[in-house]
Design a protein around this motif. Structure first.
Motif, PDB file in Angstrom:
ATOM      1  N   SER A 151     -23.564 -21.800  37.092  1.00  0.00           N
ATOM      2  CA  SER A 151     -22.298 -21.774  37.857  1.00  0.00           C
ATOM      3  C   SER A 151     -21.519 -20.489  37.592  1.00  0.00           C
ATOM      4  CB  SER A 151     -21.440 -22.985  37.457  1.00  0.00           C
ATOM      5  OG  SER A 151     -21.187 -22.948  36.056  1.00  0.00           O
ATOM      6  N   GLU A 154     -21.019 -17.848  40.432  1.00  0.00           N
ATOM      7  CA  GLU A 154     -20.092 -17.974  41.575  1.00  0.00           C
ATOM      8  C   GLU A 154     -18.957 -16.953  41.442  1.00  0.00           C
ATOM      9  OE1 GLU A 154     -21.038 -22.629  41.175  1.00  0.00           O
ATOM     10  OE2 GLU A 154     -18.902 -22.090  41.398  1.00  0.00           O
ATOM     11  N   ASN A 155     -18.576 -16.407  42.587  1.00  0.00           N
ATOM     12  CA  ASN A 155     -17.404 -15.528  42.581  1.00  0.00           C
ATOM     13  C   ASN A 155     -16.155 -16.393  42.555  1.00  0.00           C
ATOM     14  OD1 ASN A 155     -18.267 -12.714  42.718  1.00  0.00           O
ATOM     15  ND2 ASN A 155     -19.411 -13.431  44.514  1.00  0.00           N
ATOM     16  N   ARG A 156     -15.384 -16.303  41.513  1.00  0.00           N
ATOM     17  CA  ARG A 156     -14.184 -17.141  41.417  1.00  0.00           C
ATOM     18  C   ARG A 156     -12.974 -16.238  41.229  1.00  0.00           C
ATOM     19  NH1 ARG A 156     -17.906 -19.253  38.277  1.00  0.00           N
ATOM     20  NH2 ARG A 156     -17.511 -21.364  38.916  1.00  0.00           N
TER      21      ARG A 156
END
Ligand code: 6PG
Length: 235
Positions: A151, A154-156
């Motif tokens: 996870s 992911e680009n957060r």
């Protein structure tokens, strides 16, 4: 955006070249301005930190942060903070308010939220930025603690993330891609034959978490001849 600079150093010169590259930036800075140095963990940088501790450096206004951390107490053998403390920090004059370890709180998520808050306060308005981000590369192509097929890819919209990689590696704390991309200069330090496939995958095939990762101003890959063995790019 400049293309990454790839330097292949003989294995025997790797530590020296890494030290010279770090010193060029540390000693080339304006002493009156804060300089934010983000350390990498793992085994590769230890010898470099030990040499840095003996090098002629003015540490005034230098702030030390970490690109990632293991979710363990700071005195744990696996702690990146502990490795840097033993190799560098306890041998130089650096006031505690200029040392910014990841907080190890009740959960990785809380630790990451807290470090994101600290990073936002320091760099959120764009006035200052991480000046030099040191990074390694794992045999599987991970960098910081952004591991493949997790996870963390992911680009957060936050600068820090805490998660459990898997049963073996356990919980890790890492800058996100957004956090890493705050950096002016990214310096990847990769040594050893066991990294050669990951280096080629990342730099030639654009595969893996470190592929395409670049600093705002400069990206340098310092790779020893062993880790460069599978590279076909002109060296
Ligand atoms: C960590 C590091 C990690 C490291 C690579 C390479 O916490 O372990 O930050 O990203 O740079 O795993 O590690 P070695 O230098 O030990 O090969």
């Amino acid at each position: 955006m400049e293309r990454p600079k790839i330097e292949v150093a003989p294995a025997s010169r790797f530590v020296e070249r890494a030290l010279e590259t770090v010193l060029e930036r540390l000693n080339g800075r304006k002493l009156a301005k804060p300089f934010h140095l983000f350390l990498s963990g793992g085994s590769t940088p230890k010898a470099i930190y030990e040499r840095l501790a003996e090098a002629p450096v003015s540490w005034v206004n230098v702030h030390v942060w970490w690109g990632d951390e293991r979710f363990v107490p700071h005195d744990h053998p696996d702690s990146n903070y502990r490795m840097a403390y033993e190799a560098l920090l306890h041998r130089i004059e650096l006031p505690s308010w200029q040392v910014h370890p990841w907080p190890i709180l009740s959960t990785p998520e809380l630790s990451a939220e807290t470090y994101h808050r600290d990073l936002s306060r320091a760099f959120g308005d764009g006035e200052e930025a991480p000046d030099l981000q040191l990074l390694g590369l794992g045999d599987d192509g991970h960098t910081a603690s952004i591991f493949p097929e997790t996870s963390a890819l992911e680009n957060r919209p936050v600068y820090a993330y805490g998660y459990t990689v898997d049963r073996i590696l356990g919980p890790r704390l890492t800058l996100t891609f957004a956090g890493l991309r705050l950096s002016r200069t990214m310096l990847f330090l990769v040594k050893g034959r066991q990294k050669s496939q990951a280096v080629a995958d990342t730099l030639e095939h654009g595969e893996g978490p470190a592929a395409g990762l670049q600093g705002k101003e400069e990206t340098i890959w310092l790779v020893d001849s062993e880790a460069a063995a599978d590279l076909t790019l002109e060296k």
